[in-house]
Design a protein around this motif. Sequence first.
Motif, PDB file in Angstrom:
ATOM      1  N   TYR A  14       1.022  -1.895  -0.623  1.00 11.85           N
ATOM      2  CA  TYR A  14      -0.206  -0.029  -0.515  1.00 11.85           C
ATOM      3  C   TYR A  14       1.473   1.032   0.023  1.00 11.85           C
ATOM      4  N   ILE A  15       1.616   1.485   0.458  1.00 14.23           N
ATOM      5  CA  ILE A  15       2.570   2.918   0.542  1.00 14.23           C
ATOM      6  C   ILE A  15       2.682   2.527  -0.787  1.00 14.23           C
ATOM      7  N   ARG A  16       4.241   1.486  -1.100  1.00 10.20           N
ATOM      8  CA  ARG A  16       4.171   1.769  -2.744  1.00 10.20           C
ATOM      9  C   ARG A  16       3.062   2.053  -3.619  1.00 10.20           C
ATOM     10  N   PHE A  17       1.708   1.295  -3.461  1.00 13.82           N
ATOM     11  CA  PHE A  17       0.804   2.625  -4.164  1.00 13.82           C
ATOM     12  C   PHE A  17       0.671   3.954  -3.918  1.00 13.82           C
ATOM     13  N   TYR A  18       0.405   3.935  -2.974  1.00 12.42           N
ATOM     14  CA  TYR A  18       0.157   5.543  -2.475  1.00 12.42           C
ATOM     15  C   TYR A  18       0.744   6.364  -2.713  1.00 12.42           C
ATOM     16  N   ASN A  19       2.809   5.572  -2.771  1.00 12.39           N
ATOM     17  CA  ASN A  19       3.619   7.145  -3.550  1.00 12.39           C
ATOM     18  C   ASN A  19       3.401   7.343  -5.238  1.00 12.39           C
ATOM     19  N   HIS A  20       3.337   5.983  -5.425  1.00 10.99           N
ATOM     20  CA  HIS A  20       4.049   5.602  -6.643  1.00 10.99           C
ATOM     21  C   HIS A  20       2.194   5.821  -8.050  1.00 10.99           C
ATOM     22  N   HIS A  21       1.846   5.546  -7.771  1.00  6.61           N
ATOM     23  CA  HIS A  21       0.308   4.927  -8.121  1.00  6.61           C
ATOM     24  C   HIS A  21      -0.568   5.871  -7.969  1.00  6.61           C
ATOM     25  N   ARG A  22      -0.729   5.900  -7.074  1.00  8.80           N
ATOM     26  CA  ARG A  22      -2.278   6.289  -6.695  1.00  8.80           C
ATOM     27  C   ARG A  22      -2.221   8.041  -6.411  1.00  8.80           C
ATOM     28  N   PHE A  23      -3.119   8.735  -7.107  1.00 12.50           N
ATOM     29  CA  PHE A  23      -2.839   9.819  -8.003  1.00 12.50           C
ATOM     30  C   PHE A  23      -3.844  11.304  -6.538  1.00 12.50           C
ATOM     31  N   GLN A  24      -3.298  12.459  -6.573  1.00  9.07           N
ATOM     32  CA  GLN A  24      -4.082  12.781  -5.234  1.00  9.07           C
ATOM     33  C   GLN A  24      -4.085  14.628  -5.980  1.00  9.07           C
ATOM     34  N   LYS A  25      -5.660  14.701  -5.531  1.00  7.21           N
ATOM     35  CA  LYS A  25      -6.075  16.478  -6.172  1.00  7.21           C
ATOM     36  C   LYS A  25      -4.898  17.449  -5.588  1.00  7.21           C
ATOM     37  N   LYS A  26      -4.704  17.234  -4.600  1.00  8.14           N
ATOM     38  CA  LYS A  26      -3.750  18.516  -4.026  1.00  8.14           C
ATOM     39  C   LYS A  26      -2.737  18.377  -4.953  1.00  8.14           C
ATOM     40  N   LEU A  27      -2.243  17.423  -5.437  1.00  6.86           N
ATOM     41  CA  LEU A  27      -0.610  17.564  -6.068  1.00  6.86           C
ATOM     42  C   LEU A  27      -1.146  17.740  -7.920  1.00  6.86           C
ATOM     43  N   ASN A  28      -2.202  18.310  -8.634  1.00  9.21           N
ATOM     44  CA  ASN A  28      -2.548  18.552  -9.780  1.00  9.21           C
ATOM     45  C   ASN A  28      -2.828  17.060 -10.005  1.00  9.21           C
ATOM     46  N   ASN A  29      -3.213  15.785  -9.264  1.00  6.96           N
ATOM     47  CA  ASN A  29      -3.285  14.776 -10.038  1.00  6.96           C
ATOM     48  C   ASN A  29      -2.438  13.883 -10.952  1.00  6.96           C
ATOM     49  N   LEU A  30      -1.671  14.192  -9.375  1.00  5.51           N
ATOM     50  CA  LEU A  30      -0.039  13.203 -10.176  1.00  5.51           C
ATOM     51  C   LEU A  30      -0.066  12.452  -8.924  1.00  5.51           C
ATOM     52  N   SER A  31       0.728  11.068  -8.885  1.00  3.39           N
ATOM     53  CA  SER A  31       1.596  10.739  -7.308  1.00  3.39           C
ATOM     54  C   SER A  31       2.044  11.219  -7.017  1.00  3.39           C
ATOM     55  N   PRO A  32       2.412  11.439  -5.504  1.00  4.74           N
ATOM     56  CA  PRO A  32       3.387  11.940  -4.993  1.00  4.74           C
ATOM     57  C   PRO A  32       4.609  11.811  -5.508  1.00  4.74           C
ATOM     58  N   TYR A  33       5.899  10.552  -6.163  1.00  2.00           N
ATOM     59  CA  TYR A  33       6.967  10.262  -6.478  1.00  2.00           C
ATOM     60  C   TYR A  33       6.757  11.258  -8.183  1.00  2.00           C
ATOM     61  N   GLN A  34       5.394  10.821  -8.418  1.00  2.40           N
ATOM     62  CA  GLN A  34       5.708  12.275 -10.569  1.00  2.40           C
ATOM     63  C   GLN A  34       5.622  13.165  -9.767  1.00  2.40           C
ATOM     64  N   TYR A  35       4.876  13.857  -8.831  1.00  4.47           N
ATOM     65  CA  TYR A  35       4.685  15.126  -8.120  1.00  4.47           C
ATOM     66  C   TYR A  35       6.501  15.727  -8.129  1.00  4.47           C
ATOM     67  N   ARG A  36       7.005  14.936  -7.159  1.00  3.59           N
ATOM     68  CA  ARG A  36       7.983  15.434  -6.637  1.00  3.59           C
ATOM     69  C   ARG A  36       9.914  15.290  -7.793  1.00  3.59           C
ATOM     70  N   THR A  37       9.413  13.858  -8.830  1.00  2.00           N
ATOM     71  CA  THR A  37      10.439  14.361 -10.078  1.00  2.00           C
ATOM     72  C   THR A  37      10.485  15.328 -10.767  1.00  2.00           C
ATOM     73  N   GLN A  38       9.203  16.094 -11.291  1.00  5.95           N
ATOM     74  CA  GLN A  38       8.242  16.727 -12.112  1.00  5.95           C
ATOM     75  C   GLN A  38       9.439  17.981 -11.568  1.00  5.95           C
ATOM     76  N   VAL A  39       8.808  18.274 -10.114  1.00  5.42           N
ATOM     77  CA  VAL A  39       9.341  19.386  -9.563  1.00  5.42           C
ATOM     78  C   VAL A  39      10.955  19.633  -9.745  1.00  5.42           C
ATOM     79  N   ALA A  40      12.427  18.370  -9.416  1.00  8.76           N
ATOM     80  CA  ALA A  40      12.900  18.442 -10.014  1.00  8.76           C
ATOM     81  C   ALA A  40      13.558  18.298 -11.478  1.00  8.76           C
TER      82      ALA A  40
END
Length: 73
Positions: free
Chosen positions: A47-73
């Motif tokens: 679940y932690i892997r799913f939450y960080n890599h695949h579950r999109f979050q509305k507050k992150l512009n519908n990206l997963s936390p991993y996608q959001y962090r790599t987009q910013v970097a």
Amino acid sequence: MQSSMSRKGNCWDNACMENFFSHFKSECFYMNSFGTSEEVRGAVSMYIRFYNHHRFQKKLNNLSPYQYRTQVA
């Protein structure tokens, strides 16, 4: 699992973890039955892997936390 307690009168100390555990319980824990502690550990890990890599979050512009962090970097 044991809930953590914040300082008296300060509900914001654990807000992000309380939010995560709320999602975890409703999306993973309550939907499965576990026979051993190894099964619980495996479900938590998945679940932690799913939450960080695949579950999109509305507050992150519908990206997963991993996608959001790599987009910013």
